[in-house]
Design an enzyme around this catalytic site. Structure first.
Site, mmCIF file in Angstrom:
data_model
loop_
_atom_site.group_PDB
_atom_site.id
_atom_site.type_symbol
_atom_site.label_atom_id
_atom_site.label_comp_id
_atom_site.label_asym_id
_atom_site.label_seq_id
_atom_site.Cartn_x
_atom_site.Cartn_y
_atom_site.Cartn_z
ATOM 1 N N CYS A 69 20.733 27.785 -16.013
ATOM 2 C CA CYS A 69 21.541 26.569 -16.174
ATOM 3 C C CYS A 69 20.819 25.381 -15.543
ATOM 4 C CB CYS A 69 22.912 26.832 -15.526
ATOM 5 S SG CYS A 69 23.832 25.376 -15.013
ATOM 6 N N CYS A 72 22.652 23.290 -12.981
ATOM 7 C CA CYS A 72 22.778 24.040 -11.716
ATOM 8 C C CYS A 72 21.520 23.871 -10.874
ATOM 9 C CB CYS A 72 22.983 25.529 -11.989
ATOM 10 S SG CYS A 72 24.478 25.907 -12.913
#
Ligand SMILES: [Zn+2]
Length: 147
Positions: A69, A72
């Site tokens: 991600c 993230c």
């Protein structure tokens, strides 16, 4: 008078009793002798999560993330910086939902990154989406009880 808090060690996850007024004095773990607050988020899995979420008596801020991600990964240094500011009043932790899918399911994480704030084992706030360090700190402090 017993005002000691139970605080889980980020290294060996043992529960330590720390007097509230000593939290700022760099306490060390009675079992592994490492600092209880190192200014870094602790990576938690199924085996270590409950010690920090339920048994530890300081609030726990969890960053649910995954290595694939991009937002993230962008948020990771911000969360790290926030740990330096929010400790020792809050424990910061990271849960990799790819290697720990059970925890992601248990807390109904639908998008990442998602931050969840627990106080005395109860979820008190959650926020999806990447945030800057200052916003993480402000959001956490705004959701802590008794402020
Ligand atoms: Zn320890």
């Amino acid at each position: 008078m017993d005002d000691a808090l139970k605080v889980a060690c980020p290294h060996c996850h043992a529960l330590n009793r720390v007097p509230a007024e000593r939290l700022d004095d760099a306490p060390t773990c009675g079992r592994c002798h490492q600092p209880i607050f190192a200014g870094h988020p602790v990576a938690l899995g199924v085996d270590s999560f409950a010690a920090h979420q339920r048994r530890s008596e300081i609030p726990l801020l969890v960053d649910f993330w995954a290595p694939w991600c991009q937002p993230c990964l962008m948020m990771a240094p911000n969360f790290e910086a926030a740990a330096g500011e929010l400790e020792p009043n809050v424990r910061l932790a990271k849960v990799d939902t790819q290697s720990e899918p059970t925890l992601g399911q248990q807390f109904g994480i639908r998008s990442i990154p998602t931050m969840v704030l627990f106080v005395k084992g109860q979820e008190v706030a959650r926020q999806a989406g990447a945030m800057g360090a200052l916003d993480i700190i402000r959001w956490t402090q705004a959701n802590l009880p008794g402020k």
